[in-house]
Design an enzyme around this catalytic site. Structure first.
Site, PDB file in Angstrom:
ATOM      1  N   HIS A 126      -2.792  -5.603  -7.620  1.00  0.00           N
ATOM      2  CA  HIS A 126      -3.060  -4.852  -8.853  1.00  0.00           C
ATOM      3  C   HIS A 126      -3.104  -5.781 -10.060  1.00  0.00           C
ATOM      4  O   HIS A 126      -4.025  -5.705 -10.883  1.00  0.00           O
ATOM      5  CB  HIS A 126      -1.978  -3.788  -9.049  1.00  0.00           C
ATOM      6  N   GLU A 127      -2.106  -6.672 -10.160  1.00  0.00           N
ATOM      7  CA  GLU A 127      -2.045  -7.569 -11.321  1.00  0.00           C
ATOM      8  C   GLU A 127      -3.212  -8.557 -11.318  1.00  0.00           C
ATOM      9  O   GLU A 127      -3.800  -8.834 -12.367  1.00  0.00           O
ATOM     10  CB  GLU A 127      -0.708  -8.311 -11.329  1.00  0.00           C
ATOM     11  N   HIS A 130      -6.358  -7.018 -12.651  1.00  0.00           N
ATOM     12  CA  HIS A 130      -6.547  -7.063 -14.107  1.00  0.00           C
ATOM     13  C   HIS A 130      -7.305  -8.327 -14.507  1.00  0.00           C
ATOM     14  O   HIS A 130      -8.168  -8.296 -15.384  1.00  0.00           O
ATOM     15  CB  HIS A 130      -5.190  -7.070 -14.814  1.00  0.00           C
TER      16      HIS A 130
END
Length: 264
Positions: A126-127, A130
């Protein structure tokens, strides 16, 4: 009239500069170069390493690095073509982050909620999502345009001698926050969830564990959560629904991937 004209100029500027496209096909405003973002990421990461305690537990560090390395091996070289730096911070925060320029930070508190390598991969994916989607660039670009627009609106109000200028400007600020910035942040979070889901699946981690992760996150949350309308992050159930809606495609990628990490 002049105030409406100023607002129109800001809207046109926003439309003209929306020339990039995110991995999910969404139009983006990106005003900064990759080198600028990488430099900012490096400076921020260096500062954090000086301010925060870094874990000295070899097994813990190896575990996090193993998961992170499996994830970043699937990141396009167009995003970052160097060696990713992974640091475990000895802190109770249930969090992690990734920065442009190949930087990943994981707080030890997260390891108490992410119960296995698959759930940790969901967070790291998820990170990194980004970074892949250039959300940092988009947020900074958005803030730049909003600042230009509000400054122009303030000048127009003053020039036209509009009474109650301060309350009007405060209302504009609140309207932008609720109407633009917060939904944008929630969009970024949902988009990163989808990118991270695909990334973890392609890296050999079971994407179904992403749902378990957010169930754990929800259970670990303390205190009252703000209304989703006024939150920068979607509610856990919204995230779970979003993940489940994209699970079939991710699980197909997972089954097609022969590699299965064994990080512990």
């Amino acid at each position: 009239m002049k105030l409406r004209f100023t607002a129109s100029i800001a809207a046109v500027a926003l439309a003209v500069t929306a020339c990039a496209t995110s991995p999910t096909g969404r139009n983006q405003v990106l005003l900064y170069s990759e080198s600028q973002l990488a430099e900012m990421g490096d400076q921020a990461f260096s500062g954090m390493k000086e301010e925060l305690k870094i874990s000295n537990k070899a097994v813990q560090n190896s575990y996090v690095e193993c998961v992170a390395n499996a994830i970043t091996a699937k990141v396009p070289t167009s995003v970052f073509d160097g060696t990713w730096e992974v640091v475990v911070f000895d802190d109770d925060q249930v969090n992690a982050f990734a920065l442009p320029g190949g930087k990943i930070g994981v707080y030890t508190g997260l390891l108490n909620v992410a119960e296995n390598q698959h759930q940790l991969a969901a967070v790291i994916g998820h990170e990194v999502g980004h970074v892949i989607a250039e959300h940092g660039n988009e947020r900074m670009s958005q803030s730049t345009l909003i600042n230009m627009g509000t400054q122009a609106a303030g000048a127009a109000l003053a020039m036209n001698e509009v009474s109650q200028t301060a309350p009007i400007m405060a209302a504009i600020g609140l309207g932008l926050q609720v109407g633009v910035q917060l939904p944008f942040s929630r969009t970024h979070e949902s988009e990163a969830d989808v990118i991270g889901l695909q990334l973890m699946a392609m890296s050999g981690f079971d994407p179904r564990q992403s749902v378990n992760l957010w169930q754990n996150m929800d259970a670990a949350s303390s205190g009252e959560r703000p209304l989703e309308l006024l939150s920068t992050h979607p509610a856990p159930q919204t995230r779970i629904s979003n993940l489940q809606a994209n699970m079939n495609a991710a699980y197909t990628d997972y089954q097609a991937t022969a590699y299965r990490p064994n990080c512990g």
